[in-house]
Design a protein around this motif. Structure first.
Motif, PDB file in Angstrom:
ATOM      1  N   THR A  72       0.814  -1.131  -0.101  1.00  0.00           N
ATOM      2  CA  THR A  72       0.025  -0.051  -0.139  1.00  0.00           C
ATOM      3  C   THR A  72       0.748   1.240  -0.090  1.00  0.00           C
ATOM      4  O   THR A  72       0.588   2.238  -0.702  1.00  0.00           O
ATOM      5  CB  THR A  72      -0.974  -0.082   1.391  1.00  0.00           C
ATOM      6  OG1 THR A  72      -1.719  -1.110   1.143  1.00  0.00           O
ATOM      7  CG2 THR A  72      -1.867   1.192   1.236  1.00  0.00           C
ATOM      8  N   GLU A  78      -7.136   6.862  -3.159  1.00  0.00           N
ATOM      9  CA  GLU A  78      -6.930   5.696  -2.756  1.00  0.00           C
ATOM     10  C   GLU A  78      -8.411   4.961  -2.469  1.00  0.00           C
ATOM     11  O   GLU A  78      -9.585   5.821  -2.004  1.00  0.00           O
ATOM     12  CB  GLU A  78      -6.386   5.813  -1.325  1.00  0.00           C
ATOM     13  CG  GLU A  78      -5.223   6.276  -1.433  1.00  0.00           C
ATOM     14  CD  GLU A  78      -4.285   6.172   0.085  1.00  0.00           C
ATOM     15  OE1 GLU A  78      -4.788   5.557   0.986  1.00  0.00           O
ATOM     16  OE2 GLU A  78      -3.364   6.812   0.162  1.00  0.00           O
ATOM     17  N   HIS A 104      -9.807   1.839  -0.966  1.00  0.00           N
ATOM     18  CA  HIS A 104      -9.778   0.541  -0.133  1.00  0.00           C
ATOM     19  C   HIS A 104     -10.962  -0.452  -0.171  1.00  0.00           C
ATOM     20  O   HIS A 104     -11.994  -0.029   0.290  1.00  0.00           O
ATOM     21  CB  HIS A 104      -9.445   1.149   1.225  1.00  0.00           C
ATOM     22  CG  HIS A 104      -8.194   1.969   1.528  1.00  0.00           C
ATOM     23  ND1 HIS A 104      -6.902   1.462   1.565  1.00  0.00           N
ATOM     24  CD2 HIS A 104      -8.208   3.418   1.595  1.00  0.00           C
ATOM     25  CE1 HIS A 104      -6.120   2.592   1.529  1.00  0.00           C
ATOM     26  NE2 HIS A 104      -6.849   3.616   1.858  1.00  0.00           N
ATOM     27  N   LEU A 147      -4.836   4.209  -6.365  1.00  0.00           N
ATOM     28  CA  LEU A 147      -4.686   2.826  -5.416  1.00  0.00           C
ATOM     29  C   LEU A 147      -6.004   2.051  -5.385  1.00  0.00           C
ATOM     30  O   LEU A 147      -6.865   2.698  -4.594  1.00  0.00           O
ATOM     31  CB  LEU A 147      -3.988   3.323  -4.267  1.00  0.00           C
ATOM     32  CG  LEU A 147      -3.892   2.019  -3.170  1.00  0.00           C
ATOM     33  CD1 LEU A 147      -3.068   0.877  -3.513  1.00  0.00           C
ATOM     34  CD2 LEU A 147      -3.523   2.318  -1.769  1.00  0.00           C
ATOM     35  N   ASP A 168      -6.795  -0.975  -3.300  1.00  0.00           N
ATOM     36  CA  ASP A 168      -5.888  -1.684  -2.167  1.00  0.00           C
ATOM     37  C   ASP A 168      -6.815  -2.811  -1.692  1.00  0.00           C
ATOM     38  O   ASP A 168      -7.998  -2.800  -1.441  1.00  0.00           O
ATOM     39  CB  ASP A 168      -5.879  -0.544  -0.974  1.00  0.00           C
ATOM     40  CG  ASP A 168      -4.637  -1.090  -0.074  1.00  0.00           C
ATOM     41  OD1 ASP A 168      -3.797  -1.956  -0.481  1.00  0.00           O
ATOM     42  OD2 ASP A 168      -4.978  -0.850   1.360  1.00  0.00           O
ATOM     43  N   GLU A 169      -6.088  -4.125  -1.838  1.00  0.00           N
ATOM     44  CA  GLU A 169      -6.717  -5.279  -1.234  1.00  0.00           C
ATOM     45  C   GLU A 169      -7.795  -5.732  -2.108  1.00  0.00           C
ATOM     46  O   GLU A 169      -8.914  -6.014  -1.660  1.00  0.00           O
ATOM     47  CB  GLU A 169      -6.850  -5.152   0.395  1.00  0.00           C
ATOM     48  CG  GLU A 169      -5.712  -5.212   1.093  1.00  0.00           C
ATOM     49  CD  GLU A 169      -5.843  -5.303   2.482  1.00  0.00           C
ATOM     50  OE1 GLU A 169      -6.954  -5.044   2.884  1.00  0.00           O
ATOM     51  OE2 GLU A 169      -4.990  -5.490   3.096  1.00  0.00           O
ATOM     52  N   THR A 217      -3.162  -3.617  -5.171  1.00  0.00           N
ATOM     53  CA  THR A 217      -2.504  -4.645  -4.159  1.00  0.00           C
ATOM     54  C   THR A 217      -3.528  -5.904  -3.796  1.00  0.00           C
ATOM     55  O   THR A 217      -4.716  -5.731  -3.858  1.00  0.00           O
ATOM     56  CB  THR A 217      -2.271  -3.907  -2.871  1.00  0.00           C
ATOM     57  OG1 THR A 217      -3.434  -3.811  -2.034  1.00  0.00           O
ATOM     58  CG2 THR A 217      -1.378  -2.622  -3.265  1.00  0.00           C
TER      59      THR A 217
END
Length: 282
Positions: free
Chosen positions: A40, A56, A58, A113, A115-116, A157
Motif C-alpha cells: 500500500t 485511494e 480501499h 490505488l 487496495d486489497e 494490491t
C-alpha cells in the motif's frame, strides 16, 4: 516519468523496474506479497516521487465495483420529491462520483490505488475489466460518458486471499514483493531509525528471523511488525546484551506482542522452548 524509490521507501531494483514498466505500458500494476511488505505504501511513495496526486480506494468484503464508478442515491431523490425539493429535476444532484471517476477527471495524472482487491467478491475484478482497459464508462442515469483525459497510474494490491480471474491478470503488469533479505531489511530499518545501534539491530534481527523461520508458525512477523518491535525496544531502552542474554526459561523475546499476534503461535514458541530446555538438561 521514472520511479527510482524515495528516501522513505527502499525499493529493490526489480520493484523499480516493475513500477516503470507498468507506467510505460499504461497497465495496472498488480502487486502481491505478504501483509506488511509495503504494498500500500508503494502507491503513496510512487505518487510522492512523481509529484502526482494519490487517490485511494480501499476495498472491503462488501465493496462493489459500481461504487468505484459512481453511486446513484435513488432513495434521497424519492424523499426530496415527496418534500417538493426542486433539486429532483436534475438527476445529477444524486450522483456521487467514485474513485475511478475522480481519477479520470483529475487535473493532473494521478496515482490510483485499489487496495486489497482480493477482499471483494470474486466477480469484482471482472466487473472493472472494461473500465480499466478503456479508461471510460457510461453514466446511465445522466447519459454522459466519463473518460480519462490521461490514463491514471493504477496500483492494485492483493494479499492472495483468493485467486484473481485470468482475464483480469492479462490486463495487469504483475510483481511479487519478496520478503526482504537481511541487507534490504537493514536498509529499511535505517530509513526509520537512522541512529539505531548496530549491535542492538543485529541481535533484534537475529531473533526476528529466527521467529519467522519457526516451523508451523501461523502468522509470520512482517517488516512493519519488526519496525514496531524496534520502536518498543528503543523506547524501553533494551540493549543488545539484554536481548542476547534474555532469560532462557522464557519462551519468547521481550515485548514480543509486537511480533507474535495469536495464541497458537505463542503456544508453539513455548512448546519449542520447553523442548529446548529439556534437551539442554539431558
Amino acid at each position: 516519468m521514472k520511479f527510482e524509490g524515495t528516501r522513505n521507501y527502499v525499493a529493490t531494483e526489480d520493484l523499480r523496474v516493475a513500477v516503470n514498466a507498468a507506467i510505460t505500458l499504461e497497465r495496472p500494476l498488480l502487486v502481491k506479497g505478504e501483509p506488511g511488505t509495503g504494498k500500500t505504501v508503494l502507491a503513496r511513495e510512487v505518487a510522492g516521487a512523481l509529484g502526482a496526486p494519490i487517490i485511494e480506494w480501499h476495498v472491503k468484503s462488501t465493496t462493489k465495483a459500481q461504487q468505484g464508478l459512481y453511486e446513484y442515491d435513488a432513495v434521497a431523490r424519492l424523499r426530496d420529491s415527496q418534500l417538493g425539493d426542486p433539486r429532483v429535476e436534475d438527476v445529477a444532484n444524486y450522483i456521487k462520483p467514485g474513485k475511478l471517476w475522480e481519477s479520470f477527471i483529475s487535473d493532473e495524472r494521478p496515482v490510483l490505488l485499489i487496495d486489497e482487491i482480493d477482499k471483494a467478491d470474486i466477480e469484482f475484478p471482472n466487473d472493472l475489466l472494461q473500465e480499466l482497459d478503456r479508461m471510460e464508462f457510461h453514466v446511465y442515469e445522466t447519459g454522459e460518458m466519463v473518460s480519462a483525459a490521461r490514463r491514471p497510474i493504477v496500483v492494485i494490491t492483493s494479499n492472495n486471499e483468493k485467486e484473481l480471474p485470468d482475464a483480469f491478470l492479462r490486463r495487469c503488469f504483475f510483481h511479487y514483493i519478496a520478503f526482504p533479505d537481511e541487507d534490504t531489511m537493514r536498509a529499511i530499518v535505517d530509513v526509520h531509525f537512522p541512529g539505531i545501534k548496530q549491535r542492538l539491530l543485529g541481535e533484534a534481527m537475529k531473533i526476528f528471523y529466527e521467529v519467522r523461520a519457526t516451523p508451523g508458525l501461523k502468522k509470520k512477523p512482517s517488516t512493519s511488525e519488526l519496525l514496531d518491535w524496534l520502536k518498543l525496544l528503543l523506547a524501553e531502552d533494551i540493549d543488545a546484551d539484554t536481548l542476547r542474554e534474555r532469560d532462557p526459561t522464557k519462551a519468547i523475546p521481550p515485548l514480543a506482542g509486537a511480533l507474535v499476534k495469536n495464541e497458537q503461535d505463542v503456544q508453539l514458541l513455548e512448546r519449542l522452548a520447553f523442548i529446548a530446555r529439556r534437551e539442554n538438561r539431558n
